[in-house]
Scaffold this motif. Structure first.
Motif, PDB file in Angstrom:
ATOM      1  N   GLY A  14       0.684  -1.353   0.059  1.00 19.36           N
ATOM      2  CA  GLY A  14      -0.063  -0.025   0.051  1.00 19.36           C
ATOM      3  C   GLY A  14       0.751   1.284  -0.012  1.00 19.36           C
ATOM      4  N   TYR A  15       1.906   1.478  -0.421  1.00 16.43           N
ATOM      5  CA  TYR A  15       2.854   2.508  -0.583  1.00 16.43           C
ATOM      6  C   TYR A  15       3.161   2.916  -1.938  1.00 16.43           C
ATOM      7  N   ILE A  16       2.911   4.324  -2.159  1.00 17.26           N
ATOM      8  CA  ILE A  16       3.207   4.764  -3.401  1.00 17.26           C
ATOM      9  C   ILE A  16       4.727   4.981  -3.668  1.00 17.26           C
ATOM     10  N   ASN A  17       5.756   5.019  -2.597  1.00 15.46           N
ATOM     11  CA  ASN A  17       7.189   4.921  -2.820  1.00 15.46           C
ATOM     12  C   ASN A  17       7.648   4.376  -1.212  1.00 15.46           C
ATOM     13  N   ASP A  18       9.209   4.115  -1.248  1.00 19.98           N
ATOM     14  CA  ASP A  18       9.535   3.676  -0.233  1.00 19.98           C
ATOM     15  C   ASP A  18       9.879   4.691   0.754  1.00 19.98           C
ATOM     16  N   ALA A 127      -4.076  14.362  -5.158  1.00 20.33           N
ATOM     17  CA  ALA A 127      -5.208  13.349  -5.269  1.00 20.33           C
ATOM     18  C   ALA A 127      -6.001  13.376  -3.731  1.00 20.33           C
ATOM     19  N   ALA A 128      -4.994  13.310  -2.733  1.00 21.79           N
ATOM     20  CA  ALA A 128      -5.567  13.458  -1.441  1.00 21.79           C
ATOM     21  C   ALA A 128      -6.332  14.490  -1.095  1.00 21.79           C
ATOM     22  N   SER A 129      -6.035  15.780  -1.553  1.00 24.56           N
ATOM     23  CA  SER A 129      -6.977  16.778  -1.392  1.00 24.56           C
ATOM     24  C   SER A 129      -8.321  17.036  -1.983  1.00 24.56           C
ATOM     25  N   LEU A 130      -8.307  16.120  -3.196  1.00 21.49           N
ATOM     26  CA  LEU A 130      -9.498  16.073  -4.160  1.00 21.49           C
ATOM     27  C   LEU A 130     -10.469  15.001  -3.479  1.00 21.49           C
ATOM     28  N   LEU A 131     -10.133  13.957  -2.877  1.00 19.62           N
ATOM     29  CA  LEU A 131     -10.726  12.809  -2.517  1.00 19.62           C
ATOM     30  C   LEU A 131     -11.914  13.144  -1.522  1.00 19.62           C
ATOM     31  N   PRO A 132     -11.754  13.995  -0.430  1.00 20.34           N
ATOM     32  CA  PRO A 132     -12.818  14.368   0.448  1.00 20.34           C
ATOM     33  C   PRO A 132     -13.835  14.929   0.004  1.00 20.34           C
ATOM     34  N   VAL A 148       7.393  -2.880   0.321  1.00 15.66           N
ATOM     35  CA  VAL A 148       8.574  -1.815   0.722  1.00 15.66           C
ATOM     36  C   VAL A 148       8.618  -1.511   2.047  1.00 15.66           C
ATOM     37  N   GLY A 149       7.804  -2.068   2.892  1.00 22.61           N
ATOM     38  CA  GLY A 149       7.691  -1.893   4.254  1.00 22.61           C
ATOM     39  C   GLY A 149       7.632  -0.531   4.769  1.00 22.61           C
ATOM     40  N   GLY A 150       7.291   0.314   4.200  1.00 25.62           N
ATOM     41  CA  GLY A 150       7.108   1.883   4.701  1.00 25.62           C
ATOM     42  C   GLY A 150       7.230   2.850   3.381  1.00 25.62           C
ATOM     43  N   GLY A 151       6.935   4.008   4.021  1.00 28.06           N
ATOM     44  CA  GLY A 151       6.951   4.991   2.821  1.00 28.06           C
ATOM     45  C   GLY A 151       5.645   5.951   2.794  1.00 28.06           C
ATOM     46  N   THR A 152       5.418   6.406   1.789  1.00 33.39           N
ATOM     47  CA  THR A 152       4.194   7.260   1.558  1.00 33.39           C
ATOM     48  C   THR A 152       2.771   6.364   1.334  1.00 33.39           C
ATOM     49  N   PRO A 153       1.957   6.299   2.351  1.00 33.16           N
ATOM     50  CA  PRO A 153       0.643   5.337   2.071  1.00 33.16           C
ATOM     51  C   PRO A 153       0.021   5.768   0.639  1.00 33.16           C
ATOM     52  N   LEU A 154      -0.799   5.062  -0.042  1.00 35.13           N
ATOM     53  CA  LEU A 154      -1.516   5.361  -1.261  1.00 35.13           C
ATOM     54  C   LEU A 154      -2.610   6.429  -0.867  1.00 35.13           C
ATOM     55  N   PHE A 155      -3.478   6.195   0.358  1.00 39.74           N
ATOM     56  CA  PHE A 155      -4.452   7.108   0.658  1.00 39.74           C
ATOM     57  C   PHE A 155      -4.173   7.703   2.068  1.00 39.74           C
ATOM     58  N   PRO A 156      -4.505   8.849   1.960  1.00 41.17           N
ATOM     59  CA  PRO A 156      -4.453   9.498   3.507  1.00 41.17           C
ATOM     60  C   PRO A 156      -5.713   9.063   4.459  1.00 41.17           C
ATOM     61  N   ALA A 157      -5.531   9.297   5.826  1.00 43.50           N
ATOM     62  CA  ALA A 157      -6.793   8.946   6.335  1.00 43.50           C
ATOM     63  C   ALA A 157      -7.788  10.039   6.151  1.00 43.50           C
ATOM     64  N   PHE A 158      -8.895   9.468   6.142  1.00 43.66           N
ATOM     65  CA  PHE A 158     -10.333  10.358   5.841  1.00 43.66           C
ATOM     66  C   PHE A 158     -11.375   9.887   6.944  1.00 43.66           C
ATOM     67  N   ASP A 159     -12.620  10.779   6.670  1.00 47.63           N
ATOM     68  CA  ASP A 159     -13.505  10.532   7.667  1.00 47.63           C
ATOM     69  C   ASP A 159     -14.633   9.393   7.288  1.00 47.63           C
ATOM     70  N   LYS A 160     -14.739   9.526   5.826  1.00 48.16           N
ATOM     71  CA  LYS A 160     -16.067   8.490   5.687  1.00 48.16           C
ATOM     72  C   LYS A 160     -15.554   7.379   4.466  1.00 48.16           C
TER      73      LYS A 160
END
Length: 191
Positions: A14-18, A127-132, A148-160
């Motif tokens: 689930g990471y877009i980079n390591d 994309a994260a700013s548009l998703l909500p 990859v064991g860590g890095g930037t997650p595909l999606f940020p946390a969001f409310d719904k």
């Protein structure tokens, strides 16, 4: 109304980079690269966040002489395609790009309303700013067979929750493509 597609490479975990910011594990095979070229050709406008724009502008306008025909084709497509770059820190942009400093959500809403083709959003932060706001109509994930064991997650946390419908899968040598459509219920659920 234009459709907004978000396509990105992602690791199986689930990471877009390591952790070091590398994305070398997302390098496409020839068939997948041609798929990206064909898809990019159909896009009317490409939306870029600052990081993605800088990465793309550093490479694609200056590809090496020994680049493959597929890479040369993408270079021509990318430099010629209209792009909107969202950044508060860049001083200027090149390669058929327009710089927007504020109100990404409103600008994207306006761009969607101005036509009936396809736009793409590139860059996880943008994309994260548009998703909500329910602005992304399609998610195109290219899952690489790597943890990859860590890095930037595909999606940020969001409310719904955002329910999606799987509409296509396709196997490439270097990735599995998963195409999801955000239905009416998912777009309105985020608003």
């Amino acid at each position: 109304m234009r459709k907004l597609s978000y396509g990105i490479g992602v690791s199986l975990d689930g990471y877009i980079n390591d952790r070091d910011g590398r994305i070398d594990w997302t390098d496409p095979d020839e068939e997948l690269h041609q798929f990206h070229n064909d898809r990019f050709r159909e896009i009317e406008i490409s939306l870029h966040g600052r990081k993605l724009y800088e990465l793309m502008a550093e490479y694609w306008p200056h590809i090496p002489e020994d680049a493959s025909p597929i890479e040369r084709e993408f270079s021509e497509l990318w430099t010629g395609k209209p792009k909107v770059v969202f950044s508060r820190t860049l001083a200027d942009v090149d390669w058929n790009s327009t710089l927007v400093r504020e109100n990404a959500v409103e600008v994207v809403r306006e761009l969607k309303a101005e036509g009936d083709g396809v736009m793409e959003v590139g860059g996880a932060g943008l994309a994260a700013s548009l998703l909500p706001h329910g602005l992304i109509d399609e998610y195109l994930l290219f899952v690489s067979p790597v943890l990859v064991g860590g890095g930037t997650p595909l999606f940020p946390a969001f409310d719904k929750r955002v329910p999606l419908e799987l509409v296509e899968t396709r196997q490439f040598a270097t990735a599995l493509m998963l195409r999801y459509r955000a239905g009416n219920s998912s777009a309105s659920a985020m608003r």
